[in-house]
Design a protein around this motif. Structure first.
Motif, PDB file in Angstrom:
ATOM      1  N   ASP A  53      48.532  30.502  41.382  1.00  0.00           N
ATOM      2  CA  ASP A  53      48.252  29.590  42.492  1.00  0.00           C
ATOM      3  C   ASP A  53      48.261  30.394  43.788  1.00  0.00           C
ATOM      4  O   ASP A  53      49.227  31.100  44.090  1.00  0.00           O
ATOM      5  CB  ASP A  53      49.311  28.483  42.553  1.00  0.00           C
ATOM      6  CG  ASP A  53      49.000  27.442  43.630  1.00  0.00           C
ATOM      7  OD1 ASP A  53      47.849  27.435  44.117  1.00  0.00           O
ATOM      8  OD2 ASP A  53      49.891  26.663  43.978  1.00  0.00           O
ATOM      9  N   GLU A  54      47.157  30.313  44.532  1.00  0.00           N
ATOM     10  CA  GLU A  54      47.006  30.976  45.826  1.00  0.00           C
ATOM     11  C   GLU A  54      47.314  32.462  45.743  1.00  0.00           C
ATOM     12  O   GLU A  54      48.148  32.993  46.471  1.00  0.00           O
ATOM     13  CB  GLU A  54      47.889  30.298  46.880  1.00  0.00           C
ATOM     14  CG  GLU A  54      47.444  28.875  47.218  1.00  0.00           C
ATOM     15  CD  GLU A  54      48.128  28.316  48.451  1.00  0.00           C
ATOM     16  OE1 GLU A  54      48.478  29.114  49.344  1.00  0.00           O
ATOM     17  OE2 GLU A  54      48.313  27.091  48.499  1.00  0.00           O
ATOM     18  N   CYS A  55      46.634  33.136  44.835  1.00  0.00           N
ATOM     19  CA  CYS A  55      46.757  34.585  44.678  1.00  0.00           C
ATOM     20  C   CYS A  55      45.420  35.240  45.049  1.00  0.00           C
ATOM     21  O   CYS A  55      44.376  34.595  45.096  1.00  0.00           O
ATOM     22  CB  CYS A  55      47.138  34.933  43.234  1.00  0.00           C
ATOM     23  SG  CYS A  55      48.750  34.313  42.730  1.00  0.00           S
ATOM     24  N   GLU A  56      45.468  36.538  45.302  1.00  0.00           N
ATOM     25  CA  GLU A  56      44.264  37.277  45.637  1.00  0.00           C
ATOM     26  C   GLU A  56      43.283  37.301  44.458  1.00  0.00           C
ATOM     27  O   GLU A  56      43.675  37.179  43.294  1.00  0.00           O
ATOM     28  CB  GLU A  56      44.632  38.716  46.028  1.00  0.00           C
ATOM     29  CG  GLU A  56      45.424  38.827  47.320  1.00  0.00           C
ATOM     30  CD  GLU A  56      44.617  38.359  48.531  1.00  0.00           C
ATOM     31  OE1 GLU A  56      43.408  38.678  48.611  1.00  0.00           O
ATOM     32  OE2 GLU A  56      45.201  37.678  49.398  1.00  0.00           O
ATOM     33  N   ASP A  57      42.004  37.499  44.770  1.00  0.00           N
ATOM     34  CA  ASP A  57      40.987  37.547  43.725  1.00  0.00           C
ATOM     35  C   ASP A  57      41.273  38.654  42.710  1.00  0.00           C
ATOM     36  O   ASP A  57      40.996  38.500  41.515  1.00  0.00           O
ATOM     37  CB  ASP A  57      39.597  37.778  44.342  1.00  0.00           C
ATOM     38  CG  ASP A  57      39.109  36.564  45.119  1.00  0.00           C
ATOM     39  OD1 ASP A  57      39.669  35.460  44.918  1.00  0.00           O
ATOM     40  OD2 ASP A  57      38.184  36.718  45.935  1.00  0.00           O
ATOM     41  N   SER A  58      41.842  39.756  43.208  1.00  0.00           N
ATOM     42  CA  SER A  58      42.136  40.863  42.298  1.00  0.00           C
ATOM     43  C   SER A  58      43.195  40.469  41.265  1.00  0.00           C
ATOM     44  O   SER A  58      43.190  40.974  40.132  1.00  0.00           O
ATOM     45  CB  SER A  58      42.611  42.089  43.092  1.00  0.00           C
ATOM     46  OG  SER A  58      43.773  41.778  43.855  1.00  0.00           O
ATOM     47  N   VAL A  59      44.099  39.563  41.624  1.00  0.00           N
ATOM     48  CA  VAL A  59      45.111  39.085  40.673  1.00  0.00           C
ATOM     49  C   VAL A  59      44.438  38.235  39.598  1.00  0.00           C
ATOM     50  O   VAL A  59      44.725  38.370  38.406  1.00  0.00           O
ATOM     51  CB  VAL A  59      46.204  38.292  41.409  1.00  0.00           C
ATOM     52  CG1 VAL A  59      47.197  37.685  40.407  1.00  0.00           C
ATOM     53  CG2 VAL A  59      46.947  39.188  42.398  1.00  0.00           C
TER      54      VAL A  59
END
Length: 827
Positions: free
Chosen positions: A763-769
């Motif tokens: 939830d609400e993490c960077e695209d790379s994650v």
């Protein structure tokens, strides 16, 4: 008559043990010798030909289950397979698979979900019919007679009994042949024990298929077999089934489609409800007005239009032991579609005295077992699991809910109060439980408590609405054991409650300190005090609470416990130990002194908040967290620091965790990542939640010998950037949840090699994650882990709640209520 039947059953049992079993062994021996001789002379292919010839000449099978199953027209139409196609394909494949061993297939689900219908279609599938030499169908039900079942199996094979040895007749007719036996509607483990010895395993590819409402029976009958847990239909399939039932192959008129979909949705996914409503609609005028009236009262129409529905549900209810009947009816105290908290409900059950303490189990464990029993019997629907995988909350299907309310009313078990006028009109109340659901505030309105003078038999009062508070009302319930009124905001603690000497469960919403006179409630087991959010703040529990020896569960948000050494107890109460106390939740700046911990030796759950300003003044050592290591029964611990923008806590977090811990939640304690070794070395730790700067630093690289038993890891609102780990660092990890970690670059790719990981929630993490999570998913799928999921765990309600409490805890120095439970749902 009953005695005669019992004698017959006993005689059958004796005959079986003394005569039939030895004869079966002789039959097995003879058949084995003959098979060996034929094998030598003719070869295996000829044996197969003999079997086929035998099938053609001797065995005639029924193409449908017995009439008892086929009598309901709505259960024999092709439309019933809507939503079941996938199950049917799997079952047919299992029935006709290559395995030569005797195999078992179980179909489990609630009454009316279509178990027998699914079994019927599999039984009559042309490929299945051709595949088996013998097929037989027998319905067991709740009351069964073993001789009658044997006779029906023989009848299903068009065989006549040769004598009194029916079990041997069945065995001999099945011996050496490939058979399919369907045991429909089996309820009891003993019934299976009575039946299973009639079925030989000759490595012929035979199959036994069972349908049951009780998961334990299915698991017992086929511990290593295939089990199909039938799910409720989704909205689309419910509408497809409803449309087919009403219109057949014809299309639904456009003006009825929208309201028709609403009707289907209101059936709650239960095929029985859909079909009954469909049959009802097919007889009505096809107008929007008529259909709209049905949509508003779906479950009422289900019961009124078809008595078979209530009869089917009553079967499940009547089969319950008496204590489980009470537990089930008690769920009606909550509103329709209400998500019922298991912890709340089980504490009410315990207070009511529904449960006896089983040998080796606590009352809470017995109550949790009752919830599992209701789930296994398909009477409730699981809605949430906690982090340990146990059921945290459940719902009740609308049809079962209506049945529950009707039965509770019939038994005078429960009365529902929907308005002040309803209560005013109540001059006599014979029910022992009241559920008040007034959900609006009435100006200048007050309950006429004089009219309640005859309600002294009431044992539970549960208020689920914000009706005008009048603590005088409580005085009319002298025998009250359960008082739940957290929706009613009292300006101060209602001292009239102290007159209710039988109280065992009390949950109230009020502000201010609890008076010392609470010790009058010497029977109290559960104490829940919820502050009014308008006046959220610290409150004090009286030191006298340490002598309330029956306490089991205490949750008081912002509560500050006073040290018992400061009290002037009399000599007999000076050293009282709260042996039964297992949960302390919502504590505020709690000091873990040796004197306090000696009084709670069996505590299992502790939930404590600390004010960062107090930590600046006193430092961690002041709160003596090193004494936690002496709590050898502690299973779950939460320590959370409430941040204050005006101050910074620099004191080093020092604590001695007990080896017994299974769940640990930390927030704001600011442990350097490299010091997590002390947590990673906990031998039984299964759930770890690190939230709101629980750890500081940007890099984390755990050691291989750490977190050996960890199953759930939650990382939330942390400044972590680089996380280096391999699957060996978390050898048991099943679920990984990452929320609001905006600096994290990626999830370690090494976790893709994990043999246990099943879910990554973000939830609400960077695209790379997200990219790294999907790469892990690809790796898992390549290993054959088709159930692996990468999910978005965002919840708008949870997020807004979090934002609300973040604002409040800054303004009011309040603990974050959304984090107050040891069993938060983080998945």
């Amino acid at each position: 008559m009953d005695l005669h039947l019992n004698n017959l059953c006993n005689s059958e049992e004796m005959i079986w043990q003394m005569e039939i079993e030895p004869m079966m062994k002789q039959v097995d021996s003879i058949v084995g010798e003959v098979a060996a001789e034929i094998n030598e002379q003719m070869g295996l292919e000829n044996i197969k030909q003999i079997r086929l010839s035998s099938k053609e000449k001797e065995i005639k099978t029924r193409e449908e289950p017995p009439n008892a199953l086929r009598k309901d027209s709505w259960s024999s139409t092709k439309n019933l397979m809507v939503g079941f196609d996938e199950y049917l394909m799997q079952i047919v494949d299992q029935l006709t698979g290559d395995s030569s061993a005797l195999e078992f297939i179980s179909i489990v689900g609630m009454g009316g979900i279509g178990k027998s219908t699914l079994a019927t279609h599999a039984y009559n599938d042309p490929y299945v019919v051709h595949h088996f030499d013998i097929r037989a169908w027998v319905t067991v039900s709740q009351s069964y007679n073993i001789r009658d079942i044997m006779s029906r199996i023989l009848d299903s094979m068009n065989k006549s009994p040769k004598g009194n040895q029916l079990g041997l007749d069945v065995y001999q007719n099945l011996k050496g042949r490939r058979y399919l036996i369907v045991i429909d509607d089996i309820w009891d483990i003993k019934a299976w024990d009575d039946l299973k010895r009639m079925f030989p395993d000759d490595q012929t590819g035979s199959r036994i298929m069972l349908t049951t409402r009780i998961a334990d029976v299915a698991a017992y009958a086929s511990p290593s077999g295939a089990l199909h847990q039938i799910s409720l239909l989704n909205n689309d399939r419910s509408w497809e089934l409803l449309r087919a039932k009403v219109f057949g192959d014809e299309p639904c008129p456009l003006d009825l489609q929208e309201i028709g979909k609403t009707i289907a949705q209101n059936c709650g996914g239960l095929p029985l409800s859909v079909l009954v409503i469909g049959g009802f609609l097919s007889k009505l005028e096809m107008t929007q007005e008529v259909w709209r009236s049905v949509a508003e009262n779906v479950t009422s129409f289900v019961f009124s239009s078809d008595d078979r529905c209530s009869a089917m549900l009553r079967l499940s209810y009547n089969y319950l032991p008496q204590y489980l009947k009470a537990c089930f009816l008690y769920t009606g105290i909550f509103p329709r579609n209400h998500e019922i908290s298991v912890s709340k409900l089980t504490m009410m059950w315990v207070a009511e005295g529904f449960l006896g303490q089983a040998h080796g189990r606590s009352l809470e464990e017995s109550a949790e077992r009752c919830v599992e029993d209701l789930l296994d019997r398909s009477l409730i629907l699981k809605s949430q699991n906690n982090s340990e995988g146990k059921i945290k909350a459940f719902k009740i299907h609308d049809v079962l809910f209506d049945f529950c309310i009707e039965e509770a009313k019939h038994e005078k078990f429960l009365k529902i109060i929907g308005s002040p006028a309803h209560l005013l009109s109540t001059s006599t109340v014979s029910e022992r439980r009241l559920s008040i659901r007034v959900d609006v505030l009435f100006e200048h309105s007050r309950f006429n408590i004089d009219s309640m003078s005859t309600t002294s038999c009431v044992r539970s009062l549960v208020s689920l609405g914000r009706w005008p508070p009048s603590s005088d009302l409580f005085l009319r319930f002298k025998l009250l054991r359960v008082l739940h009124a957290t929706e009613v905001a009292f300006s101060q603690f209602p001292c009239q409650v102290m007159e209710l000497l039988n109280l065992r469960y009390m949950a109230l919403c009020c502000n201010g300190d609890i008076p010392a006179s609470i010790t009058k409630l010497w029977n109290l087991q559960t104490l829940i005090m919820v502050p009014d959010f308008d006046l959220l703040g610290e409150n004090y529990l009286p030191v006298e609470i340490w002598v309330m020896s029956h306490l089991r569960y205490v949750r008081c948000y912002g509560a500050n416990f006073l040290d018992p050494t400061a009290a002037k107890f009399d000599i007999y109460r000076k050293h009282v130990v709260l042996e039964d106390l297992h949960t302390l939740s919502g504590l505020w700046n709690f000091e873990f002194t040796e004197e306090m911990l000696q009084r709670i030796p069996n505590i299992k759950n502790i939930d404590v908040f600390y004010d960062s300003r107090c930590l600046v003044e006193n430092e961690w050592s002041y709160y003596q967290l090193e004494n936690l290591g002496n709590l050898h029964q502690l299973k779950a611990l939460k320590i959370f620091v409430i941040p204050d923008p005006s101050c910074s806590v620099n004191s080093k977090f020092t604590v001695h965790f007990p080896a017994s811990l299974k769940t640990l939640t930390l927030g704001g304690v600011r442990i350097p990542w490299h010091e997590l070794t002390i947590i990673g070395s906990l031998p039984h730790l299964e759930v770890l939640k690190l939230k709101d700067n629980a750890c500081v630093g940007t890099e984390w690289e755990p050691n291989e010998v750490e977190f050996c038993q960890l199953k759930v890891l939650v990382l939330e609102s942390l400044e972590l950037e680089h996380w280096r780990a391999e699957s060996d660092h978390f050898p048991s990890l099943q679920r990984l949840i990452i929320r609001w970690c905006y600096s994290l670059v990626e999830i370690p790719s090494g976790l893709g090699e994990s043999m246990t990981l099943t879910t990554i929630g973000l939830d609400e993490c960077e695209d790379s994650v997200w990219d790294s999570a999907n790469e892990i998913k690809e790796t898992q799928l390549s290993y054959g882990n088709d159930d692996f999921q990468v999910t978005n765990v965002y919840s708008a309600e949870r997020h807004s709640k979090r934002m609300f409490f973040q604002a409040f805890r800054i303004m009011k120095d309040a603990p974050d209520d959304s984090e107050s439970s040891q069993t938060d749902e983080d998945e």
